[in-house]
Structure formats: C-alpha cells, structure tokens
Scaffold this motif. Sequence first.
Motif, PDB file in Angstrom:
ATOM      1  N   LEU B  58      26.068   5.435  15.576  1.00 13.84           N
ATOM      2  CA  LEU B  58      26.795   6.851  15.340  1.00 13.84           C
ATOM      3  C   LEU B  58      25.882   7.935  15.861  1.00 13.84           C
ATOM      4  O   LEU B  58      24.875   7.786  15.947  1.00 13.84           O
ATOM      5  N   ARG B  59      26.810   8.996  16.253  1.00 14.25           N
ATOM      6  CA  ARG B  59      26.210  10.189  16.600  1.00 14.25           C
ATOM      7  C   ARG B  59      25.406  10.601  15.144  1.00 14.25           C
ATOM      8  O   ARG B  59      25.955  10.788  14.307  1.00 14.25           O
ATOM      9  N   VAL B  60      24.367  11.211  15.199  1.00 10.65           N
ATOM     10  CA  VAL B  60      23.604  11.861  14.204  1.00 10.65           C
ATOM     11  C   VAL B  60      24.207  12.397  13.490  1.00 10.65           C
ATOM     12  O   VAL B  60      24.227  12.731  12.285  1.00 10.65           O
ATOM     13  N   PHE B  61      24.926  13.766  14.116  1.00 10.82           N
ATOM     14  CA  PHE B  61      25.460  14.748  13.499  1.00 10.82           C
ATOM     15  C   PHE B  61      26.816  14.108  12.628  1.00 10.82           C
ATOM     16  O   PHE B  61      27.184  14.719  11.667  1.00 10.82           O
ATOM     17  N   VAL B  87      16.296   1.431  11.774  1.00 10.52           N
ATOM     18  CA  VAL B  87      16.949   2.097  12.707  1.00 10.52           C
ATOM     19  C   VAL B  87      16.466   2.457  13.902  1.00 10.52           C
ATOM     20  O   VAL B  87      14.951   2.540  13.892  1.00 10.52           O
ATOM     21  N   VAL B  88      16.911   2.857  15.124  1.00 14.24           N
ATOM     22  CA  VAL B  88      16.257   3.660  16.147  1.00 14.24           C
ATOM     23  C   VAL B  88      17.082   4.868  16.605  1.00 14.24           C
ATOM     24  O   VAL B  88      18.379   4.704  16.437  1.00 14.24           O
ATOM     25  N   ARG B  89      16.356   5.731  16.992  1.00 18.27           N
ATOM     26  CA  ARG B  89      17.145   7.097  17.491  1.00 18.27           C
ATOM     27  C   ARG B  89      17.175   7.039  18.965  1.00 18.27           C
ATOM     28  O   ARG B  89      16.033   6.815  19.616  1.00 18.27           O
ATOM     29  N   GLU B  90      18.322   6.973  19.395  1.00 16.80           N
ATOM     30  CA  GLU B  90      18.502   7.106  20.924  1.00 16.80           C
ATOM     31  C   GLU B  90      18.908   8.332  21.531  1.00 16.80           C
ATOM     32  O   GLU B  90      19.901   8.899  20.981  1.00 16.80           O
ATOM     33  N   GLU B  91      17.973   9.101  22.074  1.00 16.39           N
ATOM     34  CA  GLU B  91      18.131  10.497  22.636  1.00 16.39           C
ATOM     35  C   GLU B  91      19.379  10.241  23.434  1.00 16.39           C
ATOM     36  O   GLU B  91      19.324   9.227  24.255  1.00 16.39           O
ATOM     37  N   CYS B  92      20.082  11.297  23.920  1.00 16.54           N
ATOM     38  CA  CYS B  92      21.189  11.437  25.140  1.00 16.54           C
ATOM     39  C   CYS B  92      21.090  12.676  25.595  1.00 16.54           C
ATOM     40  O   CYS B  92      21.640  13.858  25.057  1.00 16.54           O
ATOM     41  N   THR B  93      20.494  12.607  26.660  1.00 16.21           N
ATOM     42  CA  THR B  93      20.382  14.014  27.314  1.00 16.21           C
ATOM     43  C   THR B  93      21.548  14.680  28.245  1.00 16.21           C
ATOM     44  O   THR B  93      21.522  15.677  28.501  1.00 16.21           O
ATOM     45  N   THR B  94      22.327  13.592  28.429  1.00 15.66           N
ATOM     46  CA  THR B  94      23.621  13.893  29.385  1.00 15.66           C
ATOM     47  C   THR B  94      24.706  14.316  28.565  1.00 15.66           C
ATOM     48  O   THR B  94      25.853  14.580  29.216  1.00 15.66           O
ATOM     49  N   ASP B  95      24.625  14.374  27.079  1.00 14.82           N
ATOM     50  CA  ASP B  95      25.653  14.851  26.358  1.00 14.82           C
ATOM     51  C   ASP B  95      25.256  15.684  25.195  1.00 14.82           C
ATOM     52  O   ASP B  95      24.570  15.414  24.621  1.00 14.82           O
ATOM     53  N   ARG B  96      25.972  16.689  25.353  1.00  9.16           N
ATOM     54  CA  ARG B  96      25.464  17.898  24.304  1.00  9.16           C
ATOM     55  C   ARG B  96      25.938  17.429  22.852  1.00  9.16           C
ATOM     56  O   ARG B  96      25.227  18.274  22.028  1.00  9.16           O
TER      57      ARG B  96
END
Lengths: 153, 153
Positions: B58-61, B87-96
């Motif tokens: 899920l998105r963190v927000f 859990v792991v956090r997956e950063e997503c630089t292409t999607d704001r």
Amino acid sequence: MPEPEWLTDDEQRAWRGLLQMTARLGNRLNRDLQQTSSLSMADYDVLVQLSETPGGRLRVFEVAEYLQWEQSRLSHHLARMQRRGLVVREECTTDRRGAYAVLTDAGREAIEKAAPAHAATVRRTVFAGLSPDQVAALEAITTEVLSRLDPPF
Amino acid sequence: MPEPEWLTDDEQRAWRGLLQMTARLGNRLNRDLQQTSSLSMADYDVLVQLSETPGGRLRVFEVAEYLQWEQSRLSHHLARMQRRGLVVREECTTDRRGAYAVLTDAGREAIEKAAPAHAATVRRTVFAGLSPDQVAALEAITTEVLSRLDPPF
C-alpha cells in the motif's frame, strides 16, 4: 491447539466499523477542539475528570486508571499542563497512595469555555444521526463489554 | 451565542461508555497481543492493512489515512518495523504519490501467527456477550457515525 474461532462476517463488519469510527472520531474531536479552544483532547480528558470531583482533585493514579494511560505519560502531561497553569500537582508525603492532581481556576475556566463547542461536535458527529433505540443499544453494548474487562479500580 | 445544546442524560451515558470501552479495550488488546506474540497493537494494525491487499503493498499515505496516524508517526513506526524485518519501504521516484509499504514473508508469518489469539480476545471481550441484534446495531451505529465524518480517501 483447537481450530481458532474467527469472527463471523457480521461481527467482522461491526468490529472494523468500531475500529474505524474510534480512529476517525478521535482525530475529528481533537482537531475541532484545537480549533475552538486552547486545549487538546488529552488536556480535555484530564480536565473533565478533575472538574467532576469535589474540590477538583484526584489522585494521579486514579486519573491514569480512568484514562487508561501509563503513569509516565500522565506525569509528563500533567507537568506540561501545570506549566500552562491548568492544574497543580500536590505532593503527599504522608500517604503512600501519592500525589494529587488539582484543577486550578484557570483550568476550570478553560474547560468551561471549551465544553459547548466540544459537546456540539459530539452531538453533530455521533448523536444527531442516532435514534433513541440506537443510543440505548450503544449504552447496553458498552456496559456489556466493560463488564468483561477489568474493573476500573 | 445560542445556548449550548448539551447531550441528554441517555446520550451522556452512552458517550461515557463508548469512551471508557475504547480506552480499556485498546489497552487489553494491546496487552494480550504482546503476551501472545511479538507484535504490538500498532504493528498488528499496520500488518492487517498490508496483508489484505494484493501483493501486500500500500502507499504509505494510504496506511496513514486508514489508521488515522500522522505521516511522521507512521514513518517512524515503519522504519522500526523494517529493522525487525516485518515490512520494507519501497521508494517511488517516478510517482509523486510516494513510497510503498510492503509486507515481507516474515511480516505475513508474524500476523498469521498472532491472529488466532487476537481474534479470540476480541471474541471473548466484545462479541461473546452481544446478541445478533446488538452486533447489527453496532454495525449500523458505526456506519452512521462514519458517514458523518470525512470520507477515508
């Protein structure tokens, strides 16, 4: 281990609803209170307890028990409220049940000023949409569940 | 200012009951969970959300919105859960819309192990004492109140 007894679908919906309602309502009440007064919901909860006792005083451990807060969280919070003039802590060296939290005049004024808008939010978000039967059902449900948890004192 | 509209005595009793039930039940569930698993209630709430989505992500927000937590509180909590391998956090630089929280195999195992005892506590403290009519009433009440609060997304 016996097969776990999961909640039925009806129970699951009621349970998820209760969790969501609790979380969303807590945030809404806190936000509205901070917009209409100088108090947070945590301040308000402490002040309500004190304002309803004779002399506006309670043992600190009783406040912690009622709010279900850890003693350390309450002590820190009371210290901050004391710096703001809302309560005073009265040490009690002769009784091992310990210190009192005591409402100040400023604390009483603060809760009396905050209460009308807070009550209006509770009415608008919770009770305005419920029938008398639903209010009675809510009280019966909470009484039943509380009887299954530890007694308050 | 018009005269404030206070709660009726019936509403007041239901409201106090709801506040007390919420506080006591939250503490009991947290305590029982920590005695029977390696998870806190906060861990559990995060893992439930993730475990019910396709791919456990899920998105963190979105997690913050569902749990009604401040973003900063959730970020700190997710960092601690990541250090524990849940859990792991997956950063997503292409999607704001930002980073994902993703359930690991260890996280899924942890919630599957914790769930039966947690469900048993919920049943014992809440649903074992309620009639089907009360369960239906509780769902109807929470649905009504939630409709008066902000929509979840």
